[in-house]
Scaffold this motif. Structure first.
Motif, mmCIF file in Angstrom:
data_model
loop_
_atom_site.group_PDB
_atom_site.id
_atom_site.type_symbol
_atom_site.label_atom_id
_atom_site.label_comp_id
_atom_site.label_asym_id
_atom_site.label_seq_id
_atom_site.Cartn_x
_atom_site.Cartn_y
_atom_site.Cartn_z
ATOM 1 N N GLU A 199 0.830 -1.209 0.000
ATOM 2 C CA GLU A 199 0.000 0.000 0.000
ATOM 3 C C GLU A 199 0.863 1.257 0.000
ATOM 4 O OE1 GLU A 199 -3.642 0.890 0.172
ATOM 5 O OE2 GLU A 199 -3.337 -0.867 -1.063
ATOM 6 N N SER A 203 1.042 4.118 -2.817
ATOM 7 C CA SER A 203 0.823 5.544 -2.519
ATOM 8 C C SER A 203 1.917 6.432 -3.106
ATOM 9 C CB SER A 203 0.708 5.760 -1.011
ATOM 10 O OG SER A 203 1.970 5.626 -0.414
ATOM 11 N N THR B 124 1.907 -0.508 17.013
ATOM 12 C CA THR B 124 1.466 0.627 16.194
ATOM 13 C C THR B 124 1.539 0.268 14.719
ATOM 14 O OG1 THR B 124 2.357 2.076 17.867
ATOM 15 C CG2 THR B 124 1.821 3.101 15.785
ATOM 16 N N LEU B 128 -1.628 -0.246 12.014
ATOM 17 C CA LEU B 128 -1.762 0.486 10.741
ATOM 18 C C LEU B 128 -2.392 -0.386 9.656
ATOM 19 C CD1 LEU B 128 1.571 2.457 10.262
ATOM 20 C CD2 LEU B 128 -0.703 3.403 10.471
ATOM 21 N N ALA B 130 -4.964 -2.137 9.745
ATOM 22 C CA ALA B 130 -6.416 -1.970 9.650
ATOM 23 C C ALA B 130 -6.761 -0.902 8.621
ATOM 24 C CB ALA B 130 -6.981 -1.600 11.009
ATOM 25 N N PHE B 131 -6.013 0.212 8.650
ATOM 26 C CA PHE B 131 -6.289 1.314 7.712
ATOM 27 C C PHE B 131 -5.905 0.912 6.293
ATOM 28 C CE2 PHE B 131 -5.501 3.149 11.886
ATOM 29 C CZ PHE B 131 -6.695 3.826 12.068
ATOM 30 N N PHE B 132 -4.797 0.193 6.190
ATOM 31 C CA PHE B 132 -4.367 -0.242 4.860
ATOM 32 C C PHE B 132 -5.353 -1.261 4.280
ATOM 33 C CE2 PHE B 132 0.061 1.136 6.082
ATOM 34 C CZ PHE B 132 0.108 2.161 5.160
ATOM 35 N N ALA B 134 -8.511 -1.290 4.888
ATOM 36 C CA ALA B 134 -9.678 -0.510 4.460
ATOM 37 C C ALA B 134 -9.448 0.104 3.081
ATOM 38 C CB ALA B 134 -9.977 0.565 5.491
ATOM 39 N N SER B 135 -8.269 0.722 2.894
ATOM 40 C CA SER B 135 -8.016 1.378 1.598
ATOM 41 C C SER B 135 -7.879 0.343 0.484
ATOM 42 C CB SER B 135 -6.784 2.275 1.670
ATOM 43 O OG SER B 135 -5.621 1.499 1.786
ATOM 44 N N TYR B 138 -11.343 -0.977 -0.384
ATOM 45 C CA TYR B 138 -12.087 0.006 -1.178
ATOM 46 C C TYR B 138 -11.695 -0.129 -2.656
ATOM 47 C CZ TYR B 138 -13.238 4.439 -3.339
ATOM 48 O OH TYR B 138 -13.704 5.383 -4.216
#
Lengths: 294, 271
Positions: A199, A203, B124, B128, B130-132, B134-135, B138
């Motif tokens: 990811e 980006s 931490t 992260l 979890a956010f990756f 999600a993206s 999507y």
């Protein structure tokens, strides 16, 4: 001469394996591990098939190779990095050299390093395991030398980051965000860090090519990368890139073994269907079980 | 040259055949070698390489700092972290137990560093994900083609089936979901929006009445239970797909190993 060759091939590809299988089943003086016959036969058939097609390729037979987009894109990615004046980042995964995936990754690295040397681009290889770093250095050094550009080889660009999974992911992500590489290769064994890396690479707008034998990570790479070597494509990549007839012959052999697997699966389905209809009462799955007793 | 090339290839081939023979030859010595000795040899070599890794790390980052290369400031953090852990691991104890066992003693400074610096940082990074996810989801779920649509539908059903609310969804809602999916697939074929709306509405009413007549509200069929659908997706299509990939991977591993142990694949040795 041709007749002698046919006899030789018959002995090598038929008589010898059959004798080995008979010997395994007779098991003189308990020489072999009992209960492991299925594995033995499967490996023997696979190896004989590979060797048969390697010989065929060596004798000049041409085999058609299905174009694999990810492999064709490798050179394109390196070319793009050269045009943009950015570096090529190669991530060899987080496992050691005791994993076949890492070995395959390092082999692919050699080919990528050769392309990088040819295009005079920059190559950056952050490693998670020191022993992989040493193998990667050796592989790249030889690739640069083979392309006649040992002057372009930069030893400090193949370096150790850390052994820890997420610290490594943080380190590589940092490199990506600072250097903004134009091409990123993920080739090796990956675990949960695969998506973190892919990811971030996505980006920064890099063209990303992934390859791994970790089946649970393939979906993440498919989502985030431009090209992915799925399953056996990853292991065939080095043979495909080398272009040597013997290596391509082994891929052809692999395809035939796959065909055999498909036939066997079809047979099992058919027998199971007959069992369901009470036409036969054959416990087909017991043939494929491994039961090592000593 | 002999040591670097030929000897390396001889070692590679012989070790490969020995490891393979260990699986099939009934010899305790051979099995002892493949199961214990060879992995230990690897560990010893890897330990030496770990030392090389540490030297490489120190060399690279200290050179960066000394020569004020681009982004040299980050290297200070790496060096400080590295030296600090060496200090707490080898020189400073902070607990009552001796050096060595102090690594597992909760009152030692090393343990404190591990618990309050290393673990939160590691967590931490993991969080992260979890956010990756999600993206990435999507991007994967955007309806672009038929495959992406299938992915979206199965993804939504899986998500609903894995949470407690999935079991509470009534059968008539599931029917409406099915009808909606069906009409979404054929939506582009029906140009007249009025016809589309009436047929969608009529289909829903018709199947709901049919459901009541067949007694689905009393005996729930499995295809109307979201948790059961989720289980079926995981057990049948997902397993079939992953097994196909697994078979391919296994064949690839055998072929690659064959190329390596027969000495055909030598690029790992830089040849």
């Amino acid at each position: 001469m041709k007749k002698i060759n046919i006899y030789k091939d018959f002995i090598l590809f038929f008589t010898f394996p059959v004798i080995l299988i008979i010997l395994y089943f007779i098991n003189p003086s308990q020489l072999f591990v009992t209960g492991n016959q299925t594995s033995f036969i499967a490996i023997l058939i696979s190896c004989v098939t590979f060797e048969f097609f390697i010989r065929k390729a060596k004798n000049g037979e041409n085999f058609y190779m299905r174009p694999i987009p990810a492999m064709q894109a490798m050179e394109e990615a390196v070319g793009r990095a050269t045009e943009m004046g950015s570096s090529v980042l190669f991530v060899p995964g987080i496992s050691g050299l005791d994993e076949i995936d890492t070995i395959s990754g390092v082999i692919i690295l050699g080919h990528v390093a050769g392309m990088v040397a040819e295009y005079e681009a920059d190559l950056h290889v952050p490693c998670c395991v020191p022993i992989v770093m040493e193998a990667a250095k050796e592989s790249c050094k030889e690739a640069y030398l083979k392309k006649g550009r040992p002057d372009l080889y930069n030893d400090s660009k193949i370096h150790y980051v850390t052994d820890d999974q997420f610290a490594y992911a943080a380190g590589v992500n940092g490199i990506m965000l600072r250097e903004k590489p134009a091409a990123v290769f993920y080739q090796g064994k990956f675990y949960a860090e695969s998506l973190l890396l892919a990811e971030t690479g996505s980006s920064v707008g890099a063209i990303q090519i992934a390859g791994t034998g970790s089946s649970s990570q393939i979906p993440f790479f498919v989502t985030s990368c431009d090209y992915v070597l799925i399953g056996e494509e990853f292991y065939a990549a080095s043979a495909y890139l080398s272009g040597s007839p013997e290596m391509i012959g082994s891929i052809k052999g692999q395809d035939y073994v796959k065909l055999l697997c498909m036939v066997l699966i079809g047979f099992v389905v058919l027998v199971s269907f007959f069992n369901f209809l009470n036409i036969t009462q054959l416990d087909i799955s017991s043939f494929f079980k491994i039961n090592i007793s000593n | 040259m002999f040591i670097k090339r030929q000897l390396a290839i001889v070692v590679m081939i012989s070790m490969g055949f020995l490891a393979l023979a260990g699986q099939f030859i009934n010899s305790d010595n051979l099995r002892e070698f493949t199961d214990k000795d060879a992995p230990q040899w690897y560990m010893i070599i890897a330990a030496f390489a770990a030392f090389l890794g540490c030297i490489n790390l120190l060399q690279l980052h200290s050179t960066k700092v000394i020569r004020r290369k681009k982004d040299w400031q980050y290297s200070i953090f790496t060096l400080v972290g590295f030296l600090l852990m060496i200090f707490f691991g080898f020189l400073y104890n902070g607990s009552t137990v001796g050096l060595g066992p102090h690594l597992k003693n909760e009152f030692s400074a090393f343990y404190w560093m591990y618990n309050y610096v290393y673990l939160p940082l590691s967590s931490t990074m993991f969080a992260l994900l979890a956010f990756f996810v999600a993206s990435a989801s999507y991007r994967a779920f955007r309806i672009r083609n038929f495959e992406a649509t299938l992915l979206l539908i199965s993804g939504v059903l899986l998500m609903l089936g894995r949470v407690p609310i999935g079991a509470l969804i009534p059968w008539w809602t599931v029917i409406i979901i099915y009808v909606s999916i069906l009409f979404a697939l054929f939506a582009s074929k029906i140009k007249n929006k009025q016809v589309f709306f009436y047929s969608y509405f009529g289909a829903n009413i018709f199947i709901l009445i049919l459901g009541f007549l067949l007694g689905w509200h009393v005996n729930l069929p499995s295809f109307l239970s979201i948790p059961l659908i989720q289980e079926w997706i995981m057990a049948v299509p997902a397993t079939a797909g992953s097994r196909a990939i697994m078979i391919g991977i296994a064949l690839g591993v055998v072929a690659q190993s064959f190329r390596i142990i027969t000495g055909r694949e030598r690029s790992i040795l830089g040849d």
